[in-house]
Design a protein around this motif. Structure first.
Motif, PDB file in Angstrom:
ATOM      1  N   VAL A 272      50.683  34.385  46.716  1.00 22.02           N
ATOM      2  CA  VAL A 272      49.580  33.829  47.504  1.00 22.02           C
ATOM      3  C   VAL A 272      48.780  32.867  46.638  1.00 22.02           C
ATOM      4  CG1 VAL A 272      47.555  34.420  48.866  1.00 22.02           C
ATOM      5  CG2 VAL A 272      49.516  35.963  48.809  1.00 22.02           C
ATOM      6  N   GLU A 274      49.519  30.067  44.876  1.00 23.16           N
ATOM      7  CA  GLU A 274      50.075  29.984  43.521  1.00 23.16           C
ATOM      8  C   GLU A 274      49.397  28.919  42.678  1.00 23.16           C
ATOM      9  OE1 GLU A 274      52.409  27.159  46.088  1.00 23.16           O
ATOM     10  OE2 GLU A 274      51.700  29.226  46.245  1.00 23.16           O
ATOM     11  N   ASP A 321      56.690  38.786  43.843  1.00 20.92           N
ATOM     12  CA  ASP A 321      56.431  39.787  44.862  1.00 20.92           C
ATOM     13  C   ASP A 321      57.329  40.994  44.624  1.00 20.92           C
ATOM     14  OD1 ASP A 321      55.369  40.964  47.040  1.00 20.92           O
ATOM     15  OD2 ASP A 321      56.529  39.855  48.518  1.00 20.92           O
ATOM     16  N   SER A 402      47.102  45.142  47.318  1.00 30.08           N
ATOM     17  CA  SER A 402      47.330  43.722  47.083  1.00 30.08           C
ATOM     18  C   SER A 402      47.860  43.527  45.673  1.00 30.08           C
ATOM     19  CB  SER A 402      46.043  42.934  47.333  1.00 30.08           C
ATOM     20  OG  SER A 402      46.287  41.553  47.271  1.00 30.08           O
ATOM     21  N   TYR A 403      47.267  42.606  44.904  1.00 33.57           N
ATOM     22  CA  TYR A 403      47.701  42.361  43.528  1.00 33.57           C
ATOM     23  C   TYR A 403      46.752  42.979  42.506  1.00 33.57           C
ATOM     24  CZ  TYR A 403      51.023  39.017  45.442  1.00 33.57           C
ATOM     25  OH  TYR A 403      52.063  38.426  46.139  1.00 33.57           O
ATOM     26  N   TRP A 432      41.122  34.856  41.666  1.00 35.85           N
ATOM     27  CA  TRP A 432      42.345  34.887  42.473  1.00 35.85           C
ATOM     28  C   TRP A 432      42.554  36.254  43.105  1.00 35.85           C
ATOM     29  CZ3 TRP A 432      47.126  37.453  41.236  1.00 35.85           C
ATOM     30  CH2 TRP A 432      48.149  37.166  42.120  1.00 35.85           C
ATOM     31  N   THR A 436      42.756  37.062  47.085  1.00 40.21           N
ATOM     32  CA  THR A 436      43.906  37.695  47.747  1.00 40.21           C
ATOM     33  C   THR A 436      43.469  38.898  48.574  1.00 40.21           C
ATOM     34  OG1 THR A 436      44.314  38.950  45.700  1.00 40.21           O
ATOM     35  CG2 THR A 436      45.572  36.932  46.040  1.00 40.21           C
ATOM     36  N   ASP A 437      42.490  39.667  48.078  1.00 43.69           N
ATOM     37  CA  ASP A 437      41.962  40.777  48.883  1.00 43.69           C
ATOM     38  C   ASP A 437      41.339  40.269  50.172  1.00 43.69           C
ATOM     39  OD1 ASP A 437      42.794  42.695  47.165  1.00 43.69           O
ATOM     40  OD2 ASP A 437      40.893  42.916  46.119  1.00 43.69           O
ATOM     41  N   GLU A 440      44.065  39.287  52.526  1.00 45.37           N
ATOM     42  CA  GLU A 440      44.748  40.449  53.085  1.00 45.37           C
ATOM     43  C   GLU A 440      43.942  41.057  54.227  1.00 45.37           C
ATOM     44  OE1 GLU A 440      46.690  44.682  51.572  1.00 45.37           O
ATOM     45  OE2 GLU A 440      45.829  43.264  50.145  1.00 45.37           O
TER      46      GLU A 440
END
Length: 875
Positions: A272, A274, A321, A402-403, A432, A436-437, A440
């Motif tokens: 996500v 990148e 991923d 997530s990440y 980042w 991403t959260d 999501e």
């Protein structure tokens, strides 16, 4: 003498006008004669007394006389130009000059205090007026600007660093010394190379060439031609200097551990955003971005080899991923325990391991995929290490989504620094991760809203497929004779599609295992292995629980140290940013949560210091679950806290400046105050995941298993309460949105009222209602939207307007009526040749004939409406 009347003087005749005129001329001549004989001071005194005795009309006469005889050199532009031009001229002045111009004259003061001049200056700085000025209010935006400027905390850079600290952390003595030596080496090298080339150029430089190269502005037609060698040297000198700079940068000492080693990072384009990941990579790290689709493992190896350029990497990080069992390295190439030994996959990892330094020399490969969170993932890491002879590491995050698992503990970590800090800049990586959260959560809400649309689309596609199949294989007569078979096929296909969708949504847990699953044997084998190694896995889960709780408490301490402590210090020093009441409203509950979780963290730390197979954690969670009233107060007041923050931000410029200094910094992990206050609601889902993992690896006969089950149920119950609070808040927001989009709508926000369903219908009108239903003709009059609430039905007129050059249409609603459900009557209209899917809504005064597009929509709407009416009658 009796024929003469006097006025103001006993000797001035009044009635004899010719004599009076003659005497007046004589006295004027006498006064003029005396005026000529007087000094300048006497003349000024005489004029002063005369002007004092003049009336306004006489002074205006003198002014007009002067304007006719004396040419005016300057004039006030604001008195002769139109007002909008004068305001445009004043708009180029800064606030200080505008205040100075207001002191020139009353016209200038009136113009320079207009809101159209001060409003843009306030809005540019984020200083919004908290109210709407009345029509007769004058200079409101100017007064607001002055008040905001007066409340600013003006500090010099040194004072600001002493009070609020600095974002740049001080370097250690060794690092600062190395940086100075590097800079000194670079400057010396550049200076020597440039001097050497200037000397070489000077030998062949003719006297008319100035400097190192001739300027294109000083060329002359009669200038002698240079020789080809000299011209080449002059032309290439700029390129040589650029090459020297690049070569000197390459020759600087790199951040290495061995000779000619570099650190490298690979990231997939499926990650996500990148671009944000690439921008967060450190300077001494080589970044390689590859396409997730349309590339093979051999091509990926070629990209890595070209980036290294024959050198060996100290470490390689792969950000891709995946989950806790496999790596989604490429599209269609998920690498796990089942395909790791395939020739192509094995050759890829062996060659990739050859690009990295050996394990004895400190080389390692870091996989940013949570493989260490499961036994199968750990087997993948160990087999990779055995194949390549290189250490493979991965994060062991279980609870994080997530990440965020990137920031958890890493299995096999040898260096003091965590792998994320080796490759990435911490602040940008935190930005980042938070983004991403946010994405999501947004995607979850989008999926929830689009699920009915996709379900309807799936149904339509299934119907079309069956229709095409039937028409291709059967004639029209057979289709009409076998309608029951066709309906059975449609129902069967729908059941199969629903079964497939449910199967895809099942969680990979023990309860969902089936006999026909292709991986059943593998999963059973994995479960047996998990039972054998349950003690080690249970210890690892307990340690992750402790670590995640420590990070959670640290985030709560950030709120206390960054926000609460400075605000209270400013309040005690008579330079209050917020009032004591607002500080209490915003931070009292979160500080109580901090105290509760610090005590909980101490209990966990004490228990893990004496950790063994017989130790229990369930009783600690049970005790913690009995003290959740603190969280209840926080969630009940959460909406009030957010509204208070927003109100103080708008009304108090000092608090707005305070948040601007502290929000989204390195200290706050690039998060704002509102984002930090979200952590308590997210923590309970992590508790449930960790407790499930802990119970999974706790034997059935263990004493702790019963307490863990009780703790899981309590946490799930409280998680349900949090979801209910979220649902109530979203319902209130939904009510406010409906209030805004429906014009003329009464107040919708009432206790225990919630939205059940929205149905778009067509309003019909019958020209002749005396005939029977089957023969009635209806006319489509309006488009309506029916908003069904728990206690009332709201009707609005819907209109759609299209915007030029845009695909989207704008829908507006106009309020028509609202009917209480206990007073609403519903009557069905049977389908006929002239009308389908119609029904009647009645209240004591009005009646609406409506129709839906499909029969299914009518059935669902009427059934939902009848259930809502029955529920309202029971209350």
């Amino acid at each position: 003498m009796d024929g003469f009347h006097t006025r103001f003087s006993a000797w001035t005749p009044f009635s004899n006008k010719p004599l009076n005129r003659e005497l007046f001329q004589e006295r004027v001549a006498l006064v003029s004669h005396w005026f000529d004989l007087w000094t300048n001071k006497q003349r000024q005194e005489f004029l002063f007394r005369i002007l004092l005795q003049c009336t306004k009309s006489q002074l205006r006469f003198i002014q007009d006389l002067f304007s006719q005889r004396i040419t005016i050199a300057t004039v006030d532009f604001s008195t002769v130009l139109p007002r909008f031009i004068s305001l445009y001229i004043f708009s180029f002045l800064n606030p200080k000059d505008l205040c100075a111009a207001a002191q020139v004259s009353w016209p200038w003061k009136f113009l320079t205090e207009q809101d159209c001049l001060w409003r843009p200056k306030c809005i540019k700085l984020g200083w919004f007026l908290p109210y709407t000025p009345t029509g007769n209010e004058y200079g409101a935006w100017k007064h607001h600007y002055i008040a905001c400027v007066a409340s600013l905390d003006w500090l010099t850079p040194r004072e600001a660093a002493a009070v609020y600290g600095t974002l740049n952390e001080p370097k250690r003595g060794e690092e600062e010394l190395q940086e100075r030596e590097r800079e000194k080496c670079l400057r010396k090298m550049l200076w020597e190379k440039i001097v050497l080339h200037k000397k070489e150029l000077f030998k062949a430089r003719p006297p008319w060439v100035s400097g190192t190269c001739c300027s294109r502005f000083l060329r002359s037609k009669c200038q002698p031609r240079l020789s080809q060698t000299v011209r080449d040297r002059v032309r290439l000198h700029g390129a040589l200097e650029e090459q020297l700079v690049l070569a000197s940068l390459d020759s600087l000492p790199k951040r290495v551990i061995g000779s000619n080693w570099t650190t490298m990072s690979n990231s997939s384009s499926s990650i996500v955003i990148e671009n944000m990941v690439v921008n967060s990579v450190k300077v001494d790290v080589i970044s390689v971005v590859y396409e997730h689709c349309g590339i093979t493992l051999e091509s990926l190896l070629a990209l890595v080899a070209n980036a290294l350029d024959g050198q060996k990497a100290q470490s390689i990080g792969i950000l891709s991923d995946g989950d806790n069992r496999q790596i989604n390295l490429l599209q269609g190439s998920k690498i796990g325990i089942e395909n790791l030994l395939q020739p192509e996959v094995r050759d890829f990892w062996e060659k990739l391991g050859s690009y990295v330094a050996t394990e004895d020399e400190g080389g390692h490969v870091d996989l940013f995929v949570p493989l260490a969170a499961s036994e199968e993932g750990i087997d993948v890491l160990s087999q990779m290490s055995q194949l390549t002879g290189t250490l493979f590491t991965a994060p062991s995050g279980i609870a994080t989504g997530s990440y965020q698992h990137i920031l958890s503990d890493w299995l096999g970590q040898q260096e003091e620094k965590a792998p994320p800090s080796i490759y990435f800049i911490e602040s940008k990586l935190q930005t980042w991760l938070s983004f991403t959260d946010f994405l999501e959560d947004t995607l979850k809400s989008v999926r929830r809203q689009l699920r009915p649309l996709f379900k309807e689309l799936q149904k339509n596609i299934s119907g079309r497929m069956i229709g095409e199949f039937m028409f291709d294989t059967m004639s029209m007569v057979n289709i009409l004779n076998h309608q029951e078979i066709v309906q059975a096929l449609v129902d069967g296909l729908m059941e199969l599609s629903e079964e497939n969708s449910e199967r895809n949504n099942l969680q990979d847990t023990k309860s969902s295992l089936r006999k026909d699953d292709l991986h059943f044997e593998l999963l059973v084998k994995l479960e047996r292995k998990l039972q054998m190694d349950s003690a080690d896995t249970r210890t690892r889960v307990a340690r992750e629980l402790l670590q995640s709780e420590r990070k959670y408490v640290q985030m709560l301490e950030i709120v206390r140290d960054v926000y609460v402590t400075p605000l209270k210090a400013a309040l005690s020093s008579n330079r209050a940013i917020l009032s004591a009441a607002n500080i209490q409203i915003i931070f009292s509950d979160i500080l109580q949560i901090l105290d509760l979780n610090r005590q909980f963290l101490d209990n966990l730390r004490e228990r893990l210091q004496q950790w063994g197979p017989a130790q229990c954690l369930g009783e600690i969670f049970t005790k913690f679950g009995s003290q959740l009233n603190t969280y209840t107060n926080f969630f009940n007041n959460y909406s009030v806290v957010l509204k208070t923050i927003q109100k103080c931000r708008e009304m108090t410029p000092a608090f707005r400046a305070f948040l601007k200094r502290h929000d989204k910094t390195v200290i706050t992990k690039m998060l704002s105050l509102q984002e930090l206050l979200l952590y308590p609601s997210q923590r309970f889902e992590e508790y449930i995941n960790l407790l499930y993992a802990l119970r999974l690896h706790t034997p059935a006969e263990h004493v702790d298993r019963g307490d863990l089950t009780i703790a899981i149920n309590r946490m799930k119950q409280y998680k349900g309460y949090i979801d209910q609070v979220k649902q109530n808040i979203s319902g209130k927001d939904q009510m406010s949105d409906l209030q805004r989009i429906i014009k003329g709508c009464p107040i919708l926000s009432e206790v225990n009222r919630y939205l059940i369903r929205v149905q778009d219908v067509a309003q019909l009108h019958c020209s002749d209602e005396e005939i029977i239903f089957s023969l009635r003709l209806y006319e489509h009059v309006h488009d309506l939207s029916l908003f069904l609430f728990s206690d009332v039905l709201l009707l609005s007129r819907r209109s759609i307007s299209y915007i030029p050059f845009e695909r989207t249409a704008k829908t507006t609603h106009q309020f028509i009526a609202s009917v209480a459900l206990h007073r609403l009557l519903v009557e069905d209209i049977p389908d006929s040749k002239y009308i389908k899917n119609a029904f009647i809504l009645q209240d004591p005064k009005h009646e609406w004939t409506c129709a839906t597009e499909t029969e299914e929509e009518k059935f669902l709407w009427l059934s939902t409406l009848q259930n809502a009416i029955k529920s309202s009658l029971k209350k």
